[in-house]
Design an enzyme around this catalytic site. Structure first.
Site, PDB file in Angstrom:
ATOM      1  N   ASP A 165       0.771  -1.244   0.000  1.00 33.21           N
ATOM      2  CA  ASP A 165       0.000   0.000   0.000  1.00 33.21           C
ATOM      3  C   ASP A 165       0.808   1.304   0.000  1.00 33.21           C
ATOM      4  O   ASP A 165       0.534   2.205  -0.765  1.00 33.21           O
ATOM      5  CB  ASP A 165      -0.911   0.043   1.225  1.00 33.21           C
ATOM      6  CG  ASP A 165      -1.880  -1.126   1.292  1.00 33.21           C
ATOM      7  OD1 ASP A 165      -1.731  -2.083   0.520  1.00 33.21           O
ATOM      8  OD2 ASP A 165      -2.789  -1.065   2.125  1.00 33.21           O
ATOM      9  N   GLU A 402       1.751  -8.905  11.812  1.00 26.70           N
ATOM     10  CA  GLU A 402       1.549  -8.568  10.392  1.00 26.70           C
ATOM     11  C   GLU A 402       2.903  -8.344   9.692  1.00 26.70           C
ATOM     12  O   GLU A 402       3.124  -8.802   8.574  1.00 26.70           O
ATOM     13  CB  GLU A 402       0.676  -7.313  10.297  1.00 26.70           C
ATOM     14  CG  GLU A 402       0.225  -6.978   8.890  1.00 26.70           C
ATOM     15  CD  GLU A 402      -0.664  -5.737   8.851  1.00 26.70           C
ATOM     16  OE1 GLU A 402      -0.864  -5.095   9.916  1.00 26.70           O
ATOM     17  OE2 GLU A 402      -1.156  -5.396   7.754  1.00 26.70           O
TER      18      GLU A 402
HETATM   19  C1  DGY Z   1      -5.813  -1.336   4.640  1.00 31.97           C
HETATM   20  O1  DGY Z   1      -6.937  -1.079   5.091  1.00 31.97           O
HETATM   21  O2  DGY Z   1      -4.788  -0.770   4.990  1.00 31.97           O
HETATM   22  C2  DGY Z   1      -5.681  -2.412   3.667  1.00 31.97           C
HETATM   23  O3  DGY Z   1      -4.335  -2.684   3.399  1.00 31.97           O
HETATM   24  C3  DGY Z   1      -6.389  -2.110   2.400  1.00 31.97           C
HETATM   25  O4  DGY Z   1      -6.373  -3.275   1.651  1.00 31.97           O
END
Ligand code: DGY
Length: 431
Positions: A165, A402
């Site tokens: 992201d 994570e």
């Molecule tokens: C988040 O909400 O950060 C997720 O990575 C979106 O997929």
């Protein structure tokens, strides 16, 4: 912690997040089903509960759009305190959307590879037959609806589609986008409620993520309009490599099911023909993403540069350069004065590198898993073993998190994180 204890804790994490028909990536931060998470989770589950692994895949594919797209978030149980909620995507009444509430963008297509790996270990022709057509439809959509230049190289329209992201990869492309007050609908971030803000994307990046969703929904998520008008349009090395590997695995399925492979062979040949010219930087010995809007390579060194190994797209000479000049280089990815564990998600000498901030530097277990698979394909067994050893060491020290700080193995992001658990199960069983 010995292997038996680790396996039993990993299974407990998957149980904790089991919502019946699907598995949440983590209990609070991600309370719905995510696309590539579900695929890795299915692989982990398949080691001890094959029917439940099939359920995971089925519930993901149930959300497939009529045009073939498989969305990145599926809201099987409706709304939660997660942002964005299902209605934010405005997919109701779209003829090409699916019948289950979902986001309107996709994610790296690891699913066919996971289904094939499961089948190789525990053959189930019925299940292959059941999912094959849907997988082909998704891959066809990726190679056509998101093809802007006839290469079949899929274009991302949103950083969330990459799975990476807030990688430094996107910094320049996002900088060119200036959201106005009117173009960013009112929203309240929820991702910093359960996770420390300094482990999550910066506010201006997040604002652009929301702005891009708004642009997409104004275009009614219509693929041609998106290709024409989205300001963020990237050909991504990680995504295209994962798709190429998944095409290979889909081809194996086709052969197993006595299906014609012509269309898949076409995708494979096209990608192979253009991949190097588009992504390989011979001067630096790196694969670089390509920004379609400015027609320029993105000159950022991130872990995605190793993904072509997973797809068999590198020549032996390219693979040797990736390993010698980058993977084993203590200034970039190898342990050195400033890190102990592999593999940082961005090179440590990148200006945007940050050891704890989501995709700007932390180690991710699934990336280690993918790259280790690729390294083995090219005979780099010692390096692959290092990645697996480090992955288990991170988990032993900090639990199923994570992502992890490469300096001291401390855990970051969400807790009780499922793909870390699922892949630990896979690594320990495959050993
Ligand atoms: C988040 O909400 O950060 C997720 O990575 C979106 O997929």
């Amino acid at each position: 912690m010995n292997t038996t204890e680790l396996l039993s804790q990993a299974r407990a994490v998957l149980r904790l997040n089991d919502a019946g028909e699907f598995t949440k990536p983590s209990p609070h931060q991600y309370p719905h089903q995510w696309n590539w998470d579900a695929a890795f989770i299915a692989l982990g589950l398949s080691h001890y509960d094959l029917p439940r692994a099939f359920t995971e895949v089925r519930s993901l594919l149930r959300a497939q759009w009529r045009d073939g797209m498989v969305p990145h978030i599926i809201y099987h149980t409706g709304k939660s305190d997660y942002f964005p909620p299902p209605e934010f995507w405005q997919t109701e009444n779209l003829a090409h959307a699916g019948s289950v509430a979902s986001s309107a963008i996709t994610q790296p297509p690891v699913l066919a590879t996971m289904v094939w790996l499961i089948h190789e270990r525990t053959p189930s022709m019925d299940f292959l037959r059941e999912v094959y057509r849907q997988l082909v439809a998704w891959h066809r959509w990726l190679h056509t609806a998101r093809d802007i230049d006839g290469t079949g190289l899929m274009c991302l329209i949103h950083p969330w589609e990459s799975g990476m992201d807030n990688s430094p990869l996107w910094a320049e492309a996002l900088d060119r986008i200036t959201p106005t007050r009117a173009s960013v609908p009112p929203f309240k971030r929820r991702d910093t409620v359960h996770v420390a803000a300094d482990e999550r994307p910066f506010a201006p990046d997040y604002e652009r993520f929301v702005h891009l969703i708004d642009l997409g929904r104004r275009l009614r998520w219509e693929p041609h309009a998106l290709m024409d008008q989205m300001p963020f349009l990237i050909q991504n090395v990680l995504f295209c490599s994962i798709l190429h590997r998944a095409d290979q695995d889909l081809r194996q399925m086709a052969l197993e099911l006595s299906q014609d492979t012509c269309e898949i062979d076409g995708w494979l040949a096209r990608t192979r023909a253009v991949f190097d010219a588009r992504f390989w930087d011979a001067t630096r010995g790196l694969y670089l993403d390509y920004d379609v809007r400015v027609k320029m390579p993105i000159r950022v060194n991130a872990c995605s540069t190793f993904a072509p190994l997973f797809a068999g797209l590198a020549t032996p000479a390219q693979a040797a350069r990736l390993v010698a000049e980058h993977f084993d280089n203590p200034v970039e990815y190898a342990p050195g004065a400033d890190s102990v564990y592999r593999l940082p998600s961005a090179a440590k000498n990148e200006p945007g590198y940050s050891a704890r901030r989501y995709w700007c530097g932390p180690v991710w277990i699934h990336i280690n898993w993918l790259i280790a698979d690729g390294l083995r394909r090219y005979g780099f067994h010692a390096q692959a073993d290092m990645l697996m050893r480090d992955s288990l060491a991170l988990i032993r020290q900090s639990g199923f998190r994570e992502y992890y700080d490469p300096r001291d193995a401390s855990g970051c992001g969400a807790v009780d994180f499922c793909w870390s658990a699922a892949l630990a199960i896979d690594i320990l069983n495959e050993r």
